[in-house]
Design a protein around this motif. Structure first.
Motif, PDB file in Angstrom:
ATOM      1  N   ARG A   1       0.823  -1.225   0.000  1.00  0.00           N
ATOM      2  CA  ARG A   1       0.000   0.000   0.000  1.00  0.00           C
ATOM      3  C   ARG A   1       0.850   1.265   0.000  1.00  0.00           C
ATOM      4  O   ARG A   1       0.466   2.267  -0.599  1.00  0.00           O
ATOM      5  CB  ARG A   1      -0.917   0.017   1.235  1.00  0.00           C
ATOM      6  N   PHE A   2       1.978   1.229   0.674  1.00  0.00           N
ATOM      7  CA  PHE A   2       2.850   2.405   0.787  1.00  0.00           C
ATOM      8  C   PHE A   2       4.101   2.186  -0.054  1.00  0.00           C
ATOM      9  O   PHE A   2       4.620   1.074  -0.140  1.00  0.00           O
ATOM     10  CB  PHE A   2       3.280   2.633   2.230  1.00  0.00           C
ATOM     11  N   THR A   3       4.599   3.274  -0.620  1.00  0.00           N
ATOM     12  CA  THR A   3       5.836   3.229  -1.396  1.00  0.00           C
ATOM     13  C   THR A   3       6.730   4.381  -0.978  1.00  0.00           C
ATOM     14  O   THR A   3       6.311   5.549  -1.013  1.00  0.00           O
ATOM     15  CB  THR A   3       5.561   3.322  -2.898  1.00  0.00           C
ATOM     16  N   PHE A   4       7.960   4.035  -0.615  1.00  0.00           N
ATOM     17  CA  PHE A   4       8.942   5.024  -0.201  1.00  0.00           C
ATOM     18  C   PHE A   4       9.874   5.274  -1.381  1.00  0.00           C
ATOM     19  O   PHE A   4      10.423   4.334  -1.948  1.00  0.00           O
ATOM     20  CB  PHE A   4       9.725   4.464   0.986  1.00  0.00           C
ATOM     21  N   SER A   5      10.047   6.516  -1.745  1.00  0.00           N
ATOM     22  CA  SER A   5      10.961   6.852  -2.838  1.00  0.00           C
ATOM     23  C   SER A   5      11.775   8.076  -2.460  1.00  0.00           C
ATOM     24  O   SER A   5      11.457   8.777  -1.500  1.00  0.00           O
ATOM     25  CB  SER A   5      10.194   7.103  -4.142  1.00  0.00           C
ATOM     26  N   ARG A   6      12.823   8.306  -3.241  1.00  0.00           N
ATOM     27  CA  ARG A   6      13.663   9.463  -2.954  1.00  0.00           C
ATOM     28  C   ARG A   6      14.166  10.080  -4.253  1.00  0.00           C
ATOM     29  O   ARG A   6      14.358   9.377  -5.246  1.00  0.00           O
ATOM     30  CB  ARG A   6      14.829   9.101  -2.041  1.00  0.00           C
ATOM     31  N   ASP A   7      14.349  11.383  -4.212  1.00  0.00           N
ATOM     32  CA  ASP A   7      14.918  12.128  -5.318  1.00  0.00           C
ATOM     33  C   ASP A   7      16.165  12.814  -4.766  1.00  0.00           C
ATOM     34  O   ASP A   7      16.069  13.882  -4.135  1.00  0.00           O
ATOM     35  CB  ASP A   7      13.905  13.151  -5.848  1.00  0.00           C
ATOM     36  N   ASN A   8      17.307  12.208  -4.986  1.00  0.00           N
ATOM     37  CA  ASN A   8      18.534  12.736  -4.388  1.00  0.00           C
ATOM     38  C   ASN A   8      18.934  14.081  -4.993  1.00  0.00           C
ATOM     39  O   ASN A   8      19.585  14.891  -4.336  1.00  0.00           O
ATOM     40  CB  ASN A   8      19.661  11.720  -4.522  1.00  0.00           C
ATOM     41  N   ALA A   9      18.537  14.323  -6.225  1.00  0.00           N
ATOM     42  CA  ALA A   9      18.841  15.617  -6.839  1.00  0.00           C
ATOM     43  C   ALA A   9      18.123  16.751  -6.120  1.00  0.00           C
ATOM     44  O   ALA A   9      18.624  17.874  -6.050  1.00  0.00           O
ATOM     45  CB  ALA A   9      18.461  15.593  -8.312  1.00  0.00           C
ATOM     46  N   ARG A  10      16.938  16.439  -5.600  1.00  0.00           N
ATOM     47  CA  ARG A  10      16.151  17.449  -4.869  1.00  0.00           C
ATOM     48  C   ARG A  10      16.320  17.318  -3.360  1.00  0.00           C
ATOM     49  O   ARG A  10      15.720  18.088  -2.610  1.00  0.00           O
ATOM     50  CB  ARG A  10      14.665  17.310  -5.216  1.00  0.00           C
ATOM     51  N   ASN A  11      17.103  16.323  -2.924  1.00  0.00           N
ATOM     52  CA  ASN A  11      17.294  16.089  -1.485  1.00  0.00           C
ATOM     53  C   ASN A  11      15.944  15.910  -0.789  1.00  0.00           C
ATOM     54  O   ASN A  11      15.707  16.455   0.311  1.00  0.00           O
ATOM     55  CB  ASN A  11      18.061  17.243  -0.847  1.00  0.00           C
ATOM     56  N   THR A  12      15.078  15.152  -1.405  1.00  0.00           N
ATOM     57  CA  THR A  12      13.705  14.983  -0.921  1.00  0.00           C
ATOM     58  C   THR A  12      13.323  13.510  -0.966  1.00  0.00           C
ATOM     59  O   THR A  12      13.702  12.797  -1.897  1.00  0.00           O
ATOM     60  CB  THR A  12      12.724  15.804  -1.776  1.00  0.00           C
ATOM     61  N   VAL A  13      12.578  13.090   0.047  1.00  0.00           N
ATOM     62  CA  VAL A  13      12.023  11.739   0.051  1.00  0.00           C
ATOM     63  C   VAL A  13      10.515  11.832   0.118  1.00  0.00           C
ATOM     64  O   VAL A  13       9.952  12.845   0.561  1.00  0.00           O
ATOM     65  CB  VAL A  13      12.578  10.895   1.218  1.00  0.00           C
ATOM     66  N   TYR A  14       9.864  10.761  -0.335  1.00  0.00           N
ATOM     67  CA  TYR A  14       8.409  10.743  -0.424  1.00  0.00           C
ATOM     68  C   TYR A  14       7.862   9.443   0.158  1.00  0.00           C
ATOM     69  O   TYR A  14       8.515   8.404   0.098  1.00  0.00           O
ATOM     70  CB  TYR A  14       7.975  10.841  -1.888  1.00  0.00           C
ATOM     71  N   LEU A  15       6.648   9.533   0.661  1.00  0.00           N
ATOM     72  CA  LEU A  15       5.922   8.335   1.059  1.00  0.00           C
ATOM     73  C   LEU A  15       4.560   8.398   0.403  1.00  0.00           C
ATOM     74  O   LEU A  15       3.711   9.203   0.800  1.00  0.00           O
ATOM     75  CB  LEU A  15       5.792   8.247   2.588  1.00  0.00           C
ATOM     76  N   GLN A  16       4.376   7.584  -0.601  1.00  0.00           N
ATOM     77  CA  GLN A  16       3.073   7.473  -1.268  1.00  0.00           C
ATOM     78  C   GLN A  16       2.241   6.466  -0.500  1.00  0.00           C
ATOM     79  O   GLN A  16       2.650   5.309  -0.350  1.00  0.00           O
ATOM     80  CB  GLN A  16       3.253   7.031  -2.719  1.00  0.00           C
ATOM     81  N   MET A  17       1.091   6.886  -0.030  1.00  0.00           N
ATOM     82  CA  MET A  17       0.236   6.036   0.788  1.00  0.00           C
ATOM     83  C   MET A  17      -1.086   5.845   0.070  1.00  0.00           C
ATOM     84  O   MET A  17      -1.832   6.809  -0.152  1.00  0.00           O
ATOM     85  CB  MET A  17       0.011   6.674   2.162  1.00  0.00           C
ATOM     86  N   ASN A  18      -1.372   4.604  -0.310  1.00  0.00           N
ATOM     87  CA  ASN A  18      -2.614   4.264  -0.996  1.00  0.00           C
ATOM     88  C   ASN A  18      -3.447   3.332  -0.138  1.00  0.00           C
ATOM     89  O   ASN A  18      -2.950   2.742   0.826  1.00  0.00           O
ATOM     90  CB  ASN A  18      -2.303   3.581  -2.332  1.00  0.00           C
TER      91      ASN A  18
END
Length: 122
Positions: free
Chosen positions: A64-81
């Motif tokens: 249900r959840f997906t953890f991703s990161r964009d190192n160029a933007r120094n940002t991480v995300y948690l997509q929660m479905n």
């Protein structure tokens, strides 16, 4: 020194989706999302390695959840479905944790965001 700023929390109905973001200043390595519900201990939701090649999830959020990161933007995300009422909690971003493929051996890092509230209504 690392500073973390979370965003993206809110109120959603059961079955809905939210995406949390955590923008970092400073050097970040392995990252994690934790959550704490009222009256409960803080628990690890998901962790990701510095390159994003390995992830580890709490059993109840797998698929249900997906953890991703964009190192160029120094940002991480948690997509929660497919959110459920039991996902209701304050979610915290955590930087530079000790990663392990064994969920129970992951250790939080020294840097925390301020937290963002996620509320799932039934």
């Amino acid at each position: 020194q690392v500073q973390l700023v979370e965003s993206g929390g809110g109120l959603v109905q059961t079955g809905g989706s939210l995406r949390l973001s955590c923008a970092a200043s400073g050097s970040i390595l392995n990252m994690g999302w934790y959550r704490q519900a009222p009256g409960k201990q803080r628990e690890l939701v998901a962790a990701v390695t510095i390159g994003g090649g390995s992830t580890n999830y709490l059993d109840s959020v797998k698929g249900r959840f997906t953890f991703s990161r964009d190192n160029a933007r120094n940002t991480v995300y948690l997509q929660m479905n497919s959110l459920k009422p039991e996902d209701t909690a304050v979610y915290y971003c955590n930087a530079n944790l000790v990663y392990s493929e064994n969920y129970y051996r992951v250790r939080p890092g020294p840097y925390w965001g301020q937290g963002t509230q996620v509320t799932v209504s039934s």
